[in-house]
Every structure is written in structure tokens, then in C-alpha cells.
Design a protein around this motif. Structure first.
Motif, short mmCIF file in Angstrom:
data_model
loop_
_atom_site.label_atom_id
_atom_site.label_comp_id
_atom_site.label_asym_id
_atom_site.label_seq_id
_atom_site.Cartn_x
_atom_site.Cartn_y
_atom_site.Cartn_z
N ARG A 68 0.84 -1.20 0.00
CA ARG A 68 0.00 0.00 0.00
C ARG A 68 0.88 1.25 0.00
N GLU A 69 0.58 2.15 -0.94
CA GLU A 69 1.35 3.38 -1.06
C GLU A 69 0.69 4.51 -0.27
N ALA A 70 1.49 5.25 0.48
CA ALA A 70 1.02 6.43 1.18
C ALA A 70 1.75 7.64 0.62
N THR A 71 1.01 8.61 0.10
CA THR A 71 1.60 9.85 -0.39
C THR A 71 2.00 10.71 0.79
N LEU A 72 3.23 11.21 0.78
CA LEU A 72 3.73 12.02 1.88
C LEU A 72 3.74 13.50 1.55
N VAL A 73 4.16 13.83 0.34
CA VAL A 73 4.24 15.23 -0.06
C VAL A 73 4.30 15.29 -1.58
N MET A 74 3.91 16.44 -2.14
CA MET A 74 3.99 16.68 -3.58
C MET A 74 4.89 17.89 -3.79
N PHE A 75 5.81 17.79 -4.73
CA PHE A 75 6.69 18.90 -5.06
C PHE A 75 6.43 19.35 -6.49
N SER A 76 6.41 20.67 -6.70
CA SER A 76 6.12 21.23 -8.02
C SER A 76 7.33 21.96 -8.59
N VAL A 174 -1.47 30.54 -4.40
CA VAL A 174 -0.57 29.42 -4.67
C VAL A 174 -1.41 28.25 -5.16
N SER A 175 -1.08 27.71 -6.33
CA SER A 175 -1.81 26.58 -6.89
C SER A 175 -1.04 25.30 -6.62
N ILE A 176 -1.73 24.31 -6.07
CA ILE A 176 -1.13 23.03 -5.72
C ILE A 176 -1.72 21.95 -6.62
N ARG A 177 -0.87 21.24 -7.34
CA ARG A 177 -1.35 20.18 -8.23
C ARG A 177 -1.60 18.92 -7.41
N ILE A 178 -2.80 18.81 -6.88
CA ILE A 178 -3.16 17.66 -6.06
C ILE A 178 -4.67 17.47 -6.12
N THR A 179 -5.10 16.22 -6.07
CA THR A 179 -6.53 15.93 -6.04
C THR A 179 -6.97 15.69 -4.59
N ARG A 180 -8.27 15.71 -4.37
CA ARG A 180 -8.76 15.42 -3.03
C ARG A 180 -8.49 13.96 -2.65
#
Length: 232
Positions: A68-76, A174-180
Motif C-alpha cells: 500500500r502506497e502512502a503519499t507524503l508530499v507533492m513537489f512542483s 498558490v496553486s497546488i497540483r493535487i486531487t482530493r
């Protein structure tokens, strides 16, 4: 893609290097591209590079023994990752995946560390950036232990915005490329639980929703709002 020198010059962790060092960094940098969903490196891989995002979004994640994958952070675009490059011989603690098509400038770890040694004036900025990351990670642990759900969600959005700018929240959108869905995965919550509070923030005018993105219309206002909510 923007030239390597421009990409590196816009990266906060490299801002303490003098012009001659930036020339050397550009000379050893390598441009790599990845399609959406493609793995950049896996968890536990040998630590070799510091990466600067020229374009796109990178997902940092961890996978448990059950897969199972857990997303920790997104970098743009403009952000850096690969913090373990400062500890030679240590494996990558987390994996990195192109969340969408990505272009990176990779800096070899040995070359990067050698340049730090030759240009020690870079250390205050590098240490400050790494310390900010550590402080942010500790804040998330505190949030999960002490904060209510809307505050946790709002502060996680502010954290993601900070990871893009490495600065304090201000009034600029600030726009964050992430879905709910990814927000829910990141926080160990249901999509419905996250959606409820995201919509509440939207009604307050604190954010707007786009296709695959969340825009904080006024991060400083969101921070002030959360301070009030958290005290209730």
C-alpha cells in the motif's frame, strides 16, 4: 525547457552559491524526463542525486510491506528533493514518482557535496532550507496528535504551498497540483472527509478548486482562519 542555469538559479536551496559555483553546478547537471506515473527512484535505492524540478509535479511516497502506497508530499516546479544526498551511503528513505510529466535537473551527490566544500558560503542557506523541511515535518506530527480535522487539512495545504516556495504564507495565490483523493491518502482520511472541509474552505473564499488542483487564494488568510478554528 528553461535552461539548466535558469532552473538552478530559481531553486531556493541553491541561492547561497556564488555565480562561479552555479556555473559548475550547471556543468554537472543532467536533464531527465519522466512520463506521468513513471518511477523516478524507488524507496531504499542508493542515494546519488539532488533533484530540481524544471517542470511538473513529483509525488514522494512510502510503501508498506503489503504494497500500500502512502503519499507524503507533492513537489512542483522550482522545488528540490532528495534530502538524503547530504548523507553519503544512506539509502533513499522514500520513493519518488512523476505525478504528471516531469522534467528534472539531477545533480550528482558527490559533485554537489564537493562544491559545498569549496564554497562554504552556501551553508547558511542550505542548512536553513533543510531545517525548514525538518520543522515542517515535525509540525505535521504535532498536527496529527493535537489538531482538529479542519485545522489538519488546512495546515497540510499550507505545508504543500510552503514546499513549493520554501517561504512563509503570504497573500499571493498558490496553486497546488493535487486531487482530493491524494489529499485523503496523504492524511489517512476518506475522500468524503477531506472533501467536506475543502468545500467549507471554498465557501469562505480561502481556496478554489480546479481540475486536479487546489489554489489557495490567500494563504495568509487561510492561516489566520485556522488559528480561529483551532481555538474553538
Amino acid at each position: 525547457m528553461t535552461g539548466i542555469k535558469t532552473v538552478l538559479a530559481d531553486c531556493p536551496i541553491l541561492s547561497g552559491f556564488p555565480p562561479e559555483a552555479m556555473e559548475e553546478l550547471a556543468a554537472i547537471g543532467r536533464v531527465r524526463t519522466f512520463s506521468g506515473g513513471e518511477q523516478i527512484y524507488e524507496q531504499g535505492a542508493a542515494n546519488t542525486t539532488l533533484c530540481v524540478i524544471a517542470d511538473g509535479v513529483v509525488r514522494i511516497s512510502s510503501i508498506n510491506p503489503g504494497g500500500r502506497e502512502a503519499t507524503l508530499v507533492m513537489f512542483s516546479t522550482g522545488a528540490w528533493f532528495g534530502d538524503a544526498v547530504f548523507s553519503p551511503g544512506m539509502p533513499r528513505v522514500y520513493g519518488a514518482t512523476a505525478h504528471e510529466p516531469v522534467t528534472l535537473v539531477e545533480l550528482p551527490g558527490d559533485g554537489f557535496r564537493a562544491l559545498m566544500g569549496r564554497y562554504p558560503q552556501c551553508y547558511p542557506v542550505v542548512l536553513d532550507m533543510v531545517s525548514r523541511r525538518l520543522w515542517a515535518a515535525m509540525s505535521i506530527i504535532e498536527d496529527d496528535a493535537l489538531r482538529n480535522i479542519p485545522t489538519r487539512i488546512g495546515r497540510r495545504l499550507l505545508f504543500l504551498a510552503q514546499m513549493q516556495s520554501d517561504g512563509e504564507p503570504d497573500a499571493e495565490p498558490v496553486s497546488i497540483r493535487i486531487t482530493r483523493e491524494h489529499m485523503a491518502n496523504m492524511m489517512g482520511m476518506t475522500r468524503q472527509g477531506v472533501h467536506k472541509w475543502i468545500k467549507a474552505f471554498e465557501r469562505e473564499g480561502l481556496l478554489s478548486l480546479g481540475y486536479g488542483s487546489i489554489t489557495l487564494t490567500d494563504p495568509a488568510a487561510l492561516q489566520a482562519f485556522l488559528s480561529r478554528v483551532d481555538s474553538v
